[in-house]
Design a protein around this motif. Sequence first.
Motif, PDB file in Angstrom:
ATOM      1  N   SER A   1      -6.709  -6.653  -0.318  1.00 45.69           N
ATOM      2  CA  SER A   1      -7.164  -5.668  -1.303  1.00 45.69           C
ATOM      3  C   SER A   1      -6.009  -4.939  -1.982  1.00 45.69           C
ATOM      4  O   SER A   1      -6.177  -4.408  -3.068  1.00 45.69           O
ATOM      5  N   THR A   2      -4.849  -4.900  -1.329  1.00 46.63           N
ATOM      6  CA  THR A   2      -3.715  -4.221  -1.962  1.00 46.63           C
ATOM      7  C   THR A   2      -2.676  -5.197  -2.498  1.00 46.63           C
ATOM      8  O   THR A   2      -1.815  -4.797  -3.280  1.00 46.63           O
ATOM      9  N   ALA A   3      -2.758  -6.460  -2.097  1.00 43.86           N
ATOM     10  CA  ALA A   3      -1.760  -7.447  -2.543  1.00 43.86           C
ATOM     11  C   ALA A   3      -1.702  -7.480  -4.064  1.00 43.86           C
ATOM     12  O   ALA A   3      -2.734  -7.527  -4.729  1.00 43.86           O
ATOM     13  N   GLY A   4      -0.527  -7.435  -4.600  1.00 47.70           N
ATOM     14  CA  GLY A   4      -0.365  -7.523  -6.033  1.00 47.70           C
ATOM     15  C   GLY A   4      -0.563  -6.212  -6.760  1.00 47.70           C
ATOM     16  O   GLY A   4      -0.583  -6.178  -7.992  1.00 47.70           O
ATOM     17  N   THR A   5      -0.678  -5.113  -6.012  1.00 51.07           N
ATOM     18  CA  THR A   5      -0.932  -3.820  -6.652  1.00 51.07           C
ATOM     19  C   THR A   5      -0.033  -2.734  -6.065  1.00 51.07           C
ATOM     20  O   THR A   5       0.654  -2.947  -5.074  1.00 51.07           O
ATOM     21  N   ASN A   6      -0.120  -1.570  -6.685  1.00 52.50           N
ATOM     22  CA  ASN A   6       0.599  -0.399  -6.174  1.00 52.50           C
ATOM     23  C   ASN A   6      -0.263   0.457  -5.244  1.00 52.50           C
ATOM     24  O   ASN A   6       0.174   1.506  -4.777  1.00 52.50           O
ATOM     25  N   PHE A   7      -1.480   0.015  -4.951  1.00 51.83           N
ATOM     26  CA  PHE A   7      -2.347   0.820  -4.092  1.00 51.83           C
ATOM     27  C   PHE A   7      -1.846   0.880  -2.654  1.00 51.83           C
ATOM     28  O   PHE A   7      -1.282  -0.080  -2.138  1.00 51.83           O
ATOM     29  N   CYS A   8      -2.105   2.017  -2.011  1.00 53.38           N
ATOM     30  CA  CYS A   8      -2.029   2.102  -0.566  1.00 53.38           C
ATOM     31  C   CYS A   8      -3.441   2.413  -0.081  1.00 53.38           C
ATOM     32  O   CYS A   8      -4.007   3.447  -0.462  1.00 53.38           O
ATOM     33  N   ASP A   9      -4.003   1.520   0.704  1.00 56.27           N
ATOM     34  CA  ASP A   9      -5.334   1.753   1.275  1.00 56.27           C
ATOM     35  C   ASP A   9      -5.163   2.328   2.676  1.00 56.27           C
ATOM     36  O   ASP A   9      -4.303   1.867   3.440  1.00 56.27           O
ATOM     37  N   ILE A  10      -5.985   3.332   3.010  1.00 57.71           N
ATOM     38  CA  ILE A  10      -5.877   3.953   4.337  1.00 57.71           C
ATOM     39  C   ILE A  10      -7.263   4.124   4.958  1.00 57.71           C
ATOM     40  O   ILE A  10      -8.224   4.498   4.286  1.00 57.71           O
ATOM     41  N   PHE A  11      -7.312   3.837   6.247  1.00 54.19           N
ATOM     42  CA  PHE A  11      -8.522   4.016   7.061  1.00 54.19           C
ATOM     43  C   PHE A  11      -8.116   4.820   8.287  1.00 54.19           C
ATOM     44  O   PHE A  11      -6.993   4.704   8.780  1.00 54.19           O
ATOM     45  N   VAL A  12      -9.030   5.646   8.787  1.00 56.84           N
ATOM     46  CA  VAL A  12      -8.700   6.417   9.986  1.00 56.84           C
ATOM     47  C   VAL A  12      -9.876   6.365  10.960  1.00 56.84           C
ATOM     48  O   VAL A  12     -11.039   6.278  10.551  1.00 56.84           O
ATOM     49  N   SER A  13      -9.557   6.384  12.243  1.00 57.66           N
ATOM     50  CA  SER A  13     -10.593   6.370  13.272  1.00 57.66           C
ATOM     51  C   SER A  13     -10.099   7.160  14.483  1.00 57.66           C
ATOM     52  O   SER A  13      -8.890   7.329  14.686  1.00 57.66           O
ATOM     53  N   ARG A  14     -11.052   7.634  15.278  1.00 54.08           N
ATOM     54  CA  ARG A  14     -10.714   8.505  16.392  1.00 54.08           C
ATOM     55  C   ARG A  14     -11.527   8.092  17.607  1.00 54.08           C
ATOM     56  O   ARG A  14     -12.689   7.711  17.491  1.00 54.08           O
ATOM     57  N   ASN A  15     -10.895   8.140  18.777  1.00 52.19           N
ATOM     58  CA  ASN A  15     -11.573   7.874  20.047  1.00 52.19           C
ATOM     59  C   ASN A  15     -11.269   9.077  20.939  1.00 52.19           C
ATOM     60  O   ASN A  15     -10.241   9.118  21.606  1.00 52.19           O
ATOM     61  N   GLY A  16     -12.141  10.067  20.917  1.00 50.40           N
ATOM     62  CA  GLY A  16     -11.787  11.321  21.569  1.00 50.40           C
ATOM     63  C   GLY A  16     -10.591  11.915  20.835  1.00 50.40           C
ATOM     64  O   GLY A  16     -10.630  12.108  19.613  1.00 50.40           O
ATOM     65  N   LYS A  17      -9.525  12.177  21.576  1.00 52.12           N
ATOM     66  CA  LYS A  17      -8.316  12.708  20.933  1.00 52.12           C
ATOM     67  C   LYS A  17      -7.349  11.612  20.498  1.00 52.12           C
ATOM     68  O   LYS A  17      -6.265  11.908  19.980  1.00 52.12           O
ATOM     69  N   ALA A  18      -7.699  10.380  20.775  1.00 48.34           N
ATOM     70  CA  ALA A  18      -6.813   9.272  20.366  1.00 48.34           C
ATOM     71  C   ALA A  18      -7.046   8.964  18.894  1.00 48.34           C
ATOM     72  O   ALA A  18      -8.187   8.782  18.457  1.00 48.34           O
ATOM     73  N   LEU A  19      -5.981   8.892  18.154  1.00 45.31           N
ATOM     74  CA  LEU A  19      -6.039   8.740  16.699  1.00 45.31           C
ATOM     75  C   LEU A  19      -5.457   7.397  16.281  1.00 45.31           C
ATOM     76  O   LEU A  19      -4.399   6.998  16.776  1.00 45.31           O
ATOM     77  N   PHE A  20      -6.147   6.741  15.360  1.00 41.80           N
ATOM     78  CA  PHE A  20      -5.662   5.475  14.797  1.00 41.80           C
ATOM     79  C   PHE A  20      -5.717   5.583  13.287  1.00 41.80           C
ATOM     80  O   PHE A  20      -6.783   5.757  12.710  1.00 41.80           O
TER      81      PHE A  20
ATOM     82  N   TYR B   1     -10.311  -4.999  13.330  1.00 43.39           N
ATOM     83  CA  TYR B   1     -11.788  -5.031  13.328  1.00 43.39           C
ATOM     84  C   TYR B   1     -12.274  -4.286  14.569  1.00 43.39           C
ATOM     85  O   TYR B   1     -11.602  -4.272  15.597  1.00 43.39           O
ATOM     86  N   ASN B   2     -13.431  -3.658  14.457  1.00 41.18           N
ATOM     87  CA  ASN B   2     -14.004  -2.905  15.577  1.00 41.18           C
ATOM     88  C   ASN B   2     -13.009  -1.998  16.299  1.00 41.18           C
ATOM     89  O   ASN B   2     -12.927  -2.037  17.530  1.00 41.18           O
ATOM     90  N   PRO B   3     -12.260  -1.197  15.605  1.00 44.75           N
ATOM     91  CA  PRO B   3     -11.291  -0.367  16.327  1.00 44.75           C
ATOM     92  C   PRO B   3     -12.001   0.576  17.299  1.00 44.75           C
ATOM     93  O   PRO B   3     -12.986   1.210  16.920  1.00 44.75           O
ATOM     94  N   PHE B   4     -11.510   0.625  18.522  1.00 44.17           N
ATOM     95  CA  PHE B   4     -12.080   1.464  19.597  1.00 44.17           C
ATOM     96  C   PHE B   4     -13.502   1.046  19.989  1.00 44.17           C
ATOM     97  O   PHE B   4     -14.169   1.768  20.720  1.00 44.17           O
ATOM     98  N   LYS B   5     -13.980  -0.084  19.481  1.00 41.57           N
ATOM     99  CA  LYS B   5     -15.372  -0.438  19.750  1.00 41.57           C
ATOM    100  C   LYS B   5     -15.557  -1.847  20.309  1.00 41.57           C
ATOM    101  O   LYS B   5     -16.678  -2.300  20.504  1.00 41.57           O
ATOM    102  N   HIS B   6     -14.490  -2.550  20.519  1.00 35.86           N
ATOM    103  CA  HIS B   6     -14.602  -3.922  21.019  1.00 35.86           C
ATOM    104  C   HIS B   6     -14.999  -3.885  22.496  1.00 35.86           C
ATOM    105  O   HIS B   6     -14.539  -3.044  23.254  1.00 35.86           O
ATOM    106  N   ARG B   7     -15.840  -4.833  22.911  1.00 36.98           N
ATOM    107  CA  ARG B   7     -16.331  -4.824  24.288  1.00 36.98           C
ATOM    108  C   ARG B   7     -15.279  -5.219  25.328  1.00 36.98           C
ATOM    109  O   ARG B   7     -15.525  -5.117  26.528  1.00 36.98           O
ATOM    110  N   HIS B   8     -14.140  -5.669  24.869  1.00 33.95           N
ATOM    111  CA  HIS B   8     -13.050  -5.911  25.827  1.00 33.95           C
ATOM    112  C   HIS B   8     -12.374  -4.603  26.248  1.00 33.95           C
ATOM    113  O   HIS B   8     -11.626  -4.582  27.215  1.00 33.95           O
TER     114      HIS B   8
END
Lengths: 334, 334, 334, 334
Positions: A276-295, B199-206
């Motif tokens: 989705s970002t190849a060939g562009t100037n975009f930076c795509d970002i996703f965030v997720s949390r597992n309790g206090k663990a941050l990804f 894929y499935n961050p923090f949610k994989h059954r492993h």
Amino acid sequence: MNVAIIGASGYTGLELIKILINHPKFNITYIANSTGNENVQDLHPCLAGVIDVEVSKADASEVAKVADLAFLALPHKTSMFFAKELLDLGVKVVDLSADYRLELETYEKHYCPHEDKEHIKDSVYGLPEYYKNDLKDAKLVANPGCYPTASLLALLPFVDYIQEDSQIFIDAKSGVSGAGKKLSEVAHFVNLNENHHAYNPFKHRHMPEIEEKVKKVKNKEFQINFVPHLLPITRGMLVSVFATLKEEIDVEKVLEDAYKDSEFVRVRKTPVDLKSTAGTNFCDIFVSRNGKALFINSSIDNLLRGASSQAVVNANIMCGYEEGEGIPKIAYVP
Amino acid sequence: MNVAIIGASGYTGLELIKILINHPKFNITYIANSTGNENVQDLHPCLAGVIDVEVSKADASEVAKVADLAFLALPHKTSMFFAKELLDLGVKVVDLSADYRLELETYEKHYCPHEDKEHIKDSVYGLPEYYKNDLKDAKLVANPGCYPTASLLALLPFVDYIQEDSQIFIDAKSGVSGAGKKLSEVAHFVNLNENHHAYNPFKHRHMPEIEEKVKKVKNKEFQINFVPHLLPITRGMLVSVFATLKEEIDVEKVLEDAYKDSEFVRVRKTPVDLKSTAGTNFCDIFVSRNGKALFINSSIDNLLRGASSQAVVNANIMCGYEEGEGIPKIAYVP
Amino acid sequence: MNVAIIGASGYTGLELIKILINHPKFNITYIANSTGNENVQDLHPCLAGVIDVEVSKADASEVAKVADLAFLALPHKTSMFFAKELLDLGVKVVDLSADYRLELETYEKHYCPHEDKEHIKDSVYGLPEYYKNDLKDAKLVANPGCYPTASLLALLPFVDYIQEDSQIFIDAKSGVSGAGKKLSEVAHFVNLNENHHAYNPFKHRHMPEIEEKVKKVKNKEFQINFVPHLLPITRGMLVSVFATLKEEIDVEKVLEDAYKDSEFVRVRKTPVDLKSTAGTNFCDIFVSRNGKALFINSSIDNLLRGASSQAVVNANIMCGYEEGEGIPKIAYVP
Amino acid sequence: MNVAIIGASGYTGLELIKILINHPKFNITYIANSTGNENVQDLHPCLAGVIDVEVSKADASEVAKVADLAFLALPHKTSMFFAKELLDLGVKVVDLSADYRLELETYEKHYCPHEDKEHIKDSVYGLPEYYKNDLKDAKLVANPGCYPTASLLALLPFVDYIQEDSQIFIDAKSGVSGAGKKLSEVAHFVNLNENHHAYNPFKHRHMPEIEEKVKKVKNKEFQINFVPHLLPITRGMLVSVFATLKEEIDVEKVLEDAYKDSEFVRVRKTPVDLKSTAGTNFCDIFVSRNGKALFINSSIDNLLRGASSQAVVNANIMCGYEEGEGIPKIAYVP
């Protein structure tokens, strides 16, 4: 505005040419590499039928005659000599090397003695989302490293929420174009194809760059533990930042707030990918949390947002043009 | 010893056939899938000129007539019905599905209600480096998941040295053969080629499988934060474990001591890659430290050490043969 | 001029959107697929931050209200119904399907009964290098197949020099994007990765298309023996034409003369590759001779010159614009 | 029997080691390269835990002390010096280079002056399907080139049926491992990935090898027009032979009759692919006809059937063992 490209032989030089050919405001008047005397089509056969000019042997005084701004796509250490000369001749510089990215002390610790102590202290770090105001008046912009670009855009919004004594880990993966055009064991097809591996864990020079900028932008000191990997693909960069939060905050909201006005950062609801970002100037970002663990998970094109298109965004801002003028938002590969 | 392979259509079924054809002690007497009535060469054209047998429609009582041990390469939930029948008929079972890997409670939380509560409590977790003694007398072995295999072999030696209140992060990357033979958007060539994503961050059954086994083997509770990724390659798995140490120990020595007697774990001095383990049962591990920040890096072939060859190692131990009998140490791909 | 894109879900639909967004003369006013009711960014996540419009459920009378020309990126057979309606409403059509490419008789022999016998006889074959004059006044253009585009551009200059009773062989290789977005065994990553194979030898429907156009353009009948292959890459097409010459002519000169005025055909001095044409509308051609044995070698991007960018060139010519207006000459991938 | 491997550093040397380690009759007693003084695991990290021996600096008199047969995996021209010495010392030789493949005259025309005119005339061409009787008594076997192996196995059954004045075209595609371990522009990942191209059309030195062997085996002279290509994959070779038949014969029957007793040629009903032969000594062949136009399609693993496993088959025959003794029939990659 007339611009020069110094260092046209490599991958980032080629990307600069491709972007600037179609730019509505910049006009390429000078293209150089270390040898000169060659048509740009012989350097890059894909440019046949597109642009037909002689590549010069790089010479700062010649640049000053025909251009107001120069992009330097040169190796570290070579770059500072050119930049110095050009700045003294009144030419604005966007430097894609590491030479002006760091504090003098950090630079000399991780690279080599610096030969342009005068300008390094005035250079502006070209991460537009965090340095836009400084960029407007800059004469010299240090274009960030590819890994720091993707890592900082992911990490900076969350720095204030991370436990102060905790470790920050960055697991980063890059396509092999980042290793450049020079032949190497690591980029030999048989070695990389169907393969994947880390390199220089905790020892890559982009690690102190990330640490220093976290401190400068957020005034917080963290140990950044950075492990880069090579992917068996040509381009693209995926960064995973792992950290421990102080408390269980709404991380999606933090991310959305941070970039709600950013033209080139897209907040995604699902893990980001490279396509989705190849060939562009975009930076795509996703965030997720597992309790206090941050990804936090970011994706850029290592040669564009990680180098050449970000350089042109910086030049746009330095020259008072719109940030997105002539910048690829749809694919521009290979 | 006569053995059966139930579930011959998929990738792990094919790998089982390839290993067992050349095994000096095991003799394949029965190959089955859900439909039967097909030559194995029609299922897997690469087997033409190698093995020429009819694939049966799977039937436990037929298995019991011709085999003493059965490998089940079946989907989760299907597997428990076959395993139960076979065990009741006196056939030993190595189950490659998830059905017997977890404590009943963990299983039902993350998968579905369990239909064989009798045998699940006696199954042995088939990670030979940590369960060898139990495997010797096992009637039912639950072959570990691919990610847990690579993650646990990396992590277990260090569990006692990790700060007790800290987060453990695992950034894992797998070739797409792990997603199986069934057509899917994620495995469509155009979608994955030159791409890479989590894929499935923090949610994989492993993830719960790793947490549970850390607790059972080391008697320590840690939150495991697991993020899997797909690589644009067919096979191979690279795992990065990040953790915070209590103190700055000699991590290389810890790793070497842990595996000095292990035939199939190789401690490496440089970051591991996928090429060196592809086609084999080896797990290669590298470790590095940045102050108290720990990086452990393991590589396996997801279909072999992560499934079929580890299953045969387990069968070897169950039957009193040498652990390495007939096990690929040099490439066995594709 | 206002244009519509019907069939926005597939790969060629996406490429049309990407080209037309930046086109200086065409203005997209309508995007449709078979279901509608979806933002174009949900269909193609790479378009986030680029274009934000609702996709309609395709309806010819709606098209006629807002557009003067429609691009149809629809499956064969579906296309002819839309084309007919649109033409009757006065909308010009560039059809990317096979429905109007062939003589009625050839079409019905190789595809199916035709439902628009009225317009098929007036359609113009959209290979600009050979049909430019007809295109200027065309109401309906049949965009050529990808293999015929690359094959005919290579072969046509040499037809007059080939031995009359001899066989012409075409060995063609395509990236798998040509097989479309629909899941299929052939495009399953594990099946194609590190693999390569022919398919439908002597039976592909592009074979009669090539034969018919050789006859129409050059008035010579040859048996074309066409064998297509799949490459384990996303896009690009390489065609090898083998034939026997009447005599040992200067083949480079023949080729150069044929295309000396062509903006989008580049005659190369060394064998062509896919990288140089990927992301562009160029067709690169190389020729070599071994006595009377002839080898002509062409390269195109199968989704651009083989479909979407050639469609826009055709539209440019139909509308009296410059042939190269808004057409990618530097990479535009993925 | 004790055997030596001279030239252990390259890809074919590694494959020889991998095959011979598990061979039931051959025992590796000597492994050498041009420098020596290195453990074989440092040359090939995948061999850690598999074989632990010192690599010697190649020396013919040392070989003669410990081995009865030597495999030479050396560059052209280097090989003939070693072969000569070894043969004079009574050691049998299987030479994987080109040095003994051709008639003296053909060799000197296409390669260089020959320094072992004595043995070249007695060497046997190691294509087992056509030279089995000669191989039984051979002291020196010239292992065929990879392209000639795949091309001749496809072409030879049909030579008698091809029009005598007609051209034969061979369009051949190889994975890049055939280009060897040495760094090169062509094998630089970024250059080859997502790319495909011909090289040396009509000029590859395997072309005269094919022509000469067609003449020797079938006593017919044909102009072979050979165009090799590189595929963006590590290993595998696909060959398309195109020719014009005298009449419309039953080509499937011709092919089946030719190989009905061959253990390592599989006649296929559908176009062959690379996956099915990768890692094995099989050559898969498919044939199709369009009137008098003939298409024969063969697939081999370029490093195994095209080099190392065929070399071991030849050694088996020379030593009176079964042809298939220790030869991989299931995957053995990478």
